[in-house]
Design a protein around this motif. Sequence first.
Motif, short mmCIF file in Angstrom:
data_model
loop_
_atom_site.label_atom_id
_atom_site.label_comp_id
_atom_site.label_asym_id
_atom_site.label_seq_id
_atom_site.Cartn_x
_atom_site.Cartn_y
_atom_site.Cartn_z
N THR A 273 0.82 -1.21 0.00
CA THR A 273 0.00 0.00 0.00
C THR A 273 0.86 1.26 0.00
O THR A 273 0.51 2.26 -0.64
N LEU A 274 1.99 1.23 0.71
CA LEU A 274 2.88 2.39 0.71
C LEU A 274 3.43 2.66 -0.68
O LEU A 274 3.51 3.80 -1.13
N LEU A 275 3.82 1.59 -1.39
CA LEU A 275 4.32 1.75 -2.76
C LEU A 275 3.22 2.29 -3.67
O LEU A 275 3.47 3.14 -4.53
N LEU A 276 2.01 1.77 -3.49
CA LEU A 276 0.87 2.26 -4.28
C LEU A 276 0.64 3.75 -4.01
O LEU A 276 0.50 4.54 -4.94
N GLY A 277 0.61 4.13 -2.72
CA GLY A 277 0.38 5.53 -2.37
C GLY A 277 1.48 6.44 -2.88
O GLY A 277 1.20 7.55 -3.36
N LEU A 278 2.73 5.98 -2.80
CA LEU A 278 3.85 6.78 -3.29
C LEU A 278 3.75 7.01 -4.80
O LEU A 278 3.97 8.12 -5.30
N GLY A 279 3.39 5.95 -5.53
CA GLY A 279 3.26 6.07 -6.98
C GLY A 279 2.14 7.01 -7.38
O GLY A 279 2.30 7.86 -8.28
N LEU B 58 -4.65 19.82 -1.52
CA LEU B 58 -5.68 19.19 -2.35
C LEU B 58 -5.12 17.96 -3.08
O LEU B 58 -5.77 16.91 -3.12
N VAL B 59 -3.91 18.07 -3.62
CA VAL B 59 -3.29 16.93 -4.31
C VAL B 59 -3.06 15.78 -3.34
O VAL B 59 -3.28 14.61 -3.66
N LEU B 60 -2.60 16.10 -2.13
CA LEU B 60 -2.40 15.06 -1.12
C LEU B 60 -3.72 14.38 -0.77
O LEU B 60 -3.78 13.16 -0.58
N SER B 61 -4.79 15.18 -0.69
CA SER B 61 -6.11 14.62 -0.42
C SER B 61 -6.57 13.71 -1.55
O SER B 61 -7.13 12.63 -1.33
N GLU B 62 -6.32 14.14 -2.79
CA GLU B 62 -6.69 13.33 -3.96
C GLU B 62 -5.91 12.01 -3.97
O GLU B 62 -6.47 10.94 -4.23
N ALA B 63 -4.60 12.10 -3.69
CA ALA B 63 -3.77 10.90 -3.66
C ALA B 63 -4.24 9.94 -2.58
O ALA B 63 -4.29 8.72 -2.79
N SER B 64 -4.59 10.50 -1.43
CA SER B 64 -5.09 9.67 -0.34
C SER B 64 -6.38 8.96 -0.72
O SER B 64 -6.57 7.78 -0.44
N ALA B 65 -7.28 9.71 -1.38
CA ALA B 65 -8.57 9.12 -1.78
C ALA B 65 -8.38 8.01 -2.81
O ALA B 65 -8.98 6.93 -2.69
N LEU B 66 -7.55 8.25 -3.81
CA LEU B 66 -7.32 7.22 -4.83
C LEU B 66 -6.64 5.99 -4.23
O LEU B 66 -7.01 4.85 -4.56
#
Length: 265
Positions: A56-62, A95-103
Amino acid sequence: MSDRAKEALRAESANLRAIAQDVAFSGAYFYPFRGILHLTTHPSLLRPLTTKLLQTLLLGLGITTTLFTFTYVPQAALMTFTSGPFFAPIAAALLVLSEASALTHFIARGWILRDVLVDIFDQILLDKGHETLVSQGRVLNKAGKRWGLGHMSKKPFGDGGGILKGILRWAAMLPLNFIPVVGTVAYVYVAGKRAGPGLHERYFQLRGFSRREKGEWVEGKRGAYTGLGMASVVLEMVPFASMAFEFSNAVGAALWASDLERARQ
């Protein structure tokens, strides 16, 4: 038309006040935080999480890297009209961090964490003494005086089609975040109203609810489920910690399900 508009606004305002009171008095928004506390006092429950942590960390980082590369500058430009040139870069980054978190949340929940979240929900119910309820969705193994989880006979979560629908709904609500403060609150409310019942999908399945029974149950506890969902959404918006809070939210939802079962019995 003016009188009608004023009457509609008064009615909507009264409705929002009633919803806010219902959410506040329900107390269900405390359960996600109880889930965090429960995890810290029961570290053995964290073992399934650690097995999925790296994926999940790798997914979130990507996802985060991709969004910052392609969407940060356009969103910062748009935010200058709502937040001003000084705050726009900061607001766009958040906002980008929020979008990344949601995805990351949608994709990880649909594939990486799907079965783990069911396991932790069932384990909490089992620890609270609801063996009969849990046995409606999986095989239980008895070792001495304790029951353990066997294989699942029912899985409540959908496939990738459900993930796509969730992402599309999230994308449709995303423009709310461009409105300072009020937009974010509205986003949390709308997202939480849907997320709350979703946290109890496993409970509904174990209870054997039909679609109609589930709808009636949720509507009867609409404020409580909205409060549960709003608190969960806020926690899952925390950058880089959304997966951990996804896990603790499942624990909190299971603790509430246990309390509901005790009250019902």
